[in-house]
Design a protein around this motif. Structure first.
Motif, PDB file in Angstrom:
ATOM      1  N   UNK A 107       8.432  -2.398  -1.777  1.00 30.36           N
ATOM      2  CA  UNK A 107       8.729  -1.024  -1.368  1.00 30.36           C
ATOM      3  C   UNK A 107       7.643  -0.472  -0.454  1.00 30.36           C
ATOM      4  N   UNK A 108       6.379  -0.834  -0.742  1.00 28.99           N
ATOM      5  CA  UNK A 108       5.276  -0.356   0.088  1.00 28.99           C
ATOM      6  C   UNK A 108       5.367  -0.953   1.492  1.00 28.99           C
ATOM      7  N   UNK A 109       5.685  -2.244   1.592  1.00 32.23           N
ATOM      8  CA  UNK A 109       5.856  -2.860   2.909  1.00 32.23           C
ATOM      9  C   UNK A 109       7.009  -2.211   3.670  1.00 32.23           C
ATOM     10  N   UNK A 110       8.089  -1.920   2.967  1.00 28.55           N
ATOM     11  CA  UNK A 110       9.229  -1.253   3.605  1.00 28.55           C
ATOM     12  C   UNK A 110       8.840   0.136   4.113  1.00 28.55           C
ATOM     13  N   UNK A 111       8.016   0.828   3.342  1.00 30.49           N
ATOM     14  CA  UNK A 111       7.553   2.151   3.726  1.00 30.49           C
ATOM     15  C   UNK A 111       6.673   2.086   4.970  1.00 30.49           C
ATOM     16  N   UNK A 115       7.578   3.446   8.862  1.00 29.46           N
ATOM     17  CA  UNK A 115       6.682   4.357   9.581  1.00 29.46           C
ATOM     18  C   UNK A 115       5.937   3.679  10.731  1.00 29.46           C
ATOM     19  N   UNK A 116       6.402   2.491  11.110  1.00 31.97           N
ATOM     20  CA  UNK A 116       5.887   1.770  12.285  1.00 31.97           C
ATOM     21  C   UNK A 116       4.382   1.476  12.182  1.00 31.97           C
ATOM     22  N   UNK A 209     -15.072   1.600  -2.232  1.00 32.41           N
ATOM     23  CA  UNK A 209     -13.732   1.011  -2.253  1.00 32.41           C
ATOM     24  C   UNK A 209     -12.807   1.769  -3.200  1.00 32.41           C
ATOM     25  N   UNK A 210     -11.513   1.563  -3.006  1.00 32.94           N
ATOM     26  CA  UNK A 210     -10.474   2.128  -3.858  1.00 32.94           C
ATOM     27  C   UNK A 210      -9.864   0.980  -4.656  1.00 32.94           C
ATOM     28  N   UNK A 211      -9.457   1.248  -5.894  1.00 34.67           N
ATOM     29  CA  UNK A 211      -8.853   0.223  -6.734  1.00 34.67           C
ATOM     30  C   UNK A 211      -7.537   0.730  -7.308  1.00 34.67           C
ATOM     31  N   UNK A 212      -6.518  -0.127  -7.234  1.00 32.75           N
ATOM     32  CA  UNK A 212      -5.209   0.199  -7.795  1.00 32.75           C
ATOM     33  C   UNK A 212      -4.750  -0.958  -8.676  1.00 32.75           C
ATOM     34  N   UNK A 213      -3.924  -0.656  -9.674  1.00 33.39           N
ATOM     35  CA  UNK A 213      -3.353  -1.723 -10.489  1.00 33.39           C
ATOM     36  C   UNK A 213      -2.262  -2.458  -9.727  1.00 33.39           C
ATOM     37  N   UNK A 214      -1.445  -1.717  -9.014  1.00 30.00           N
ATOM     38  CA  UNK A 214      -0.387  -2.289  -8.182  1.00 30.00           C
ATOM     39  C   UNK A 214       0.111  -1.187  -7.234  1.00 30.00           C
ATOM     40  N   UNK A 215       1.102  -1.524  -6.419  1.00 24.12           N
ATOM     41  CA  UNK A 215       1.526  -0.599  -5.373  1.00 24.12           C
ATOM     42  C   UNK A 215       2.447   0.501  -5.861  1.00 24.12           C
ATOM     43  N   UNK A 216       2.845   0.450  -7.125  1.00 23.36           N
ATOM     44  CA  UNK A 216       3.638   1.555  -7.661  1.00 23.36           C
ATOM     45  C   UNK A 216       2.806   2.830  -7.745  1.00 23.36           C
ATOM     46  N   UNK A 217       1.483   2.697  -7.645  1.00 21.64           N
ATOM     47  CA  UNK A 217       0.610   3.879  -7.657  1.00 21.64           C
ATOM     48  C   UNK A 217       0.618   4.610  -6.311  1.00 21.64           C
ATOM     49  N   UNK A 218       1.119   3.962  -5.270  1.00 21.59           N
ATOM     50  CA  UNK A 218       1.109   4.558  -3.937  1.00 21.59           C
ATOM     51  C   UNK A 218       2.477   5.173  -3.657  1.00 21.59           C
ATOM     52  N   UNK A 219       2.520   6.464  -3.533  1.00 21.28           N
ATOM     53  CA  UNK A 219       3.780   7.180  -3.352  1.00 21.28           C
ATOM     54  C   UNK A 219       3.844   7.831  -1.973  1.00 21.28           C
ATOM     55  N   UNK A 220       5.045   7.891  -1.420  1.00 21.99           N
ATOM     56  CA  UNK A 220       5.271   8.596  -0.150  1.00 21.99           C
ATOM     57  C   UNK A 220       5.611  10.035  -0.456  1.00 21.99           C
ATOM     58  N   UNK A 221       4.551  10.835  -0.669  1.00 24.64           N
ATOM     59  CA  UNK A 221       4.766  12.260  -0.987  1.00 24.64           C
ATOM     60  C   UNK A 221       3.861  13.114  -0.101  1.00 24.64           C
TER      61      UNK A 221
END
Length: 221
Positions: A107-111, A115-116, A209-221
């Motif tokens: 989903x993150x790659x699609x986002x 957005x080019x 640096x920033x740390x995330x568990x996975x890309x579900x933490x990144x939202x398009x809001x």
């Protein structure tokens, strides 16, 4: 902080490692390294697999040379290493192609694509193999370039910056291994660690640096 908004507004290049960052394939390769050294006994297999897990971003060419020298007391020439790499590739490619996404990665790659945003892969997997895997997973549309071994990650990151005529602070690198973090630091590319393992390894020594568990933490809001 809205991480996607920050990337969209401030970055011109988004760089991804592959195994363990976009695709849940690290264990596949751990098992394959074990199979490669099965004939030398369980003690060697355990050492090989432990080293692989702890050095996820190192190319298999360097690993084979290291394992033979340190664990077996043997030297490998370039033909031997290439033959082992080909055998390893036969063990893993189909499994990596069919392995699951890291949660939220697709989903993150699609986002980003929507957005080019310009995205590239920088992986320790051999060049021809990572290109084949990306093609078979129908991921080509997401990436302007794919960089694999034998070039080092730091060299490939440098090439990606030069190709796109940008500075290091205009890029960001998503990685899951110590080698990813070190490569980003070597050329001052901001780093985002994916998964608990890299967080545990470097977070105490890294305030930027920033740390995330996975890309579900990144939202398009």
């Amino acid at each position: 902080m809205n991480l996607f908004k920050s990337i969209k507004e401030d970055k011109k290049l988004v760089v991804f490692d592959f195994d363990g960052v976009l695709v849940d394939s690290v264990n596949i390769k751990t098992k394959a390294f074990g199979l490669m050294y099965k004939e030398y006994g369980s003690d060697v297999v355990d050492k090989v697999q432990q080293h692989h897990v702890e050095n996820g971003g190192m190319s298999r060419f360097h690993k084979f040379k290291h394992y033979h020298k340190i664990f077996l007391g043997k030297s490998l020439d370039e033909d031997d290493i290439q033959m082992m790499s080909n055998k390893f590739s036969d063990l893993v490619v189909s499994q990596v192609v069919s392995s699951k996404w890291i949660p939220g990665a697709e989903n993150f790659l699609q986002l980003l694509h929507k957005n080019h945003m310009n995205c590239v892969i920088v992986s320790a997997t051999p060049q021809s193999e990572i290109e084949l895997i990306i093609e078979k997973r129908n991921m080509n549309k997401y990436f302007s370039n794919i960089y694999g071994s034998p070039d080092s990650k730091s060299n490939n990151l440098t090439m990606a910056l030069k190709k796109n005529s940008i500075t290091s602070d205009e890029a960001v690198f998503f990685g899951d291994a110590l080698a990813d973090w070190q490569a980003a630091g070597k050329i001052n590319i901001p780093f985002i660690g994916v998964g608990q393992a890299i967080r545990d390894l470097v977070m105490d020594n890294d305030e930027s640096s920033i740390f995330i568990d996975n890309f579900e933490e990144i939202k398009d809001v």
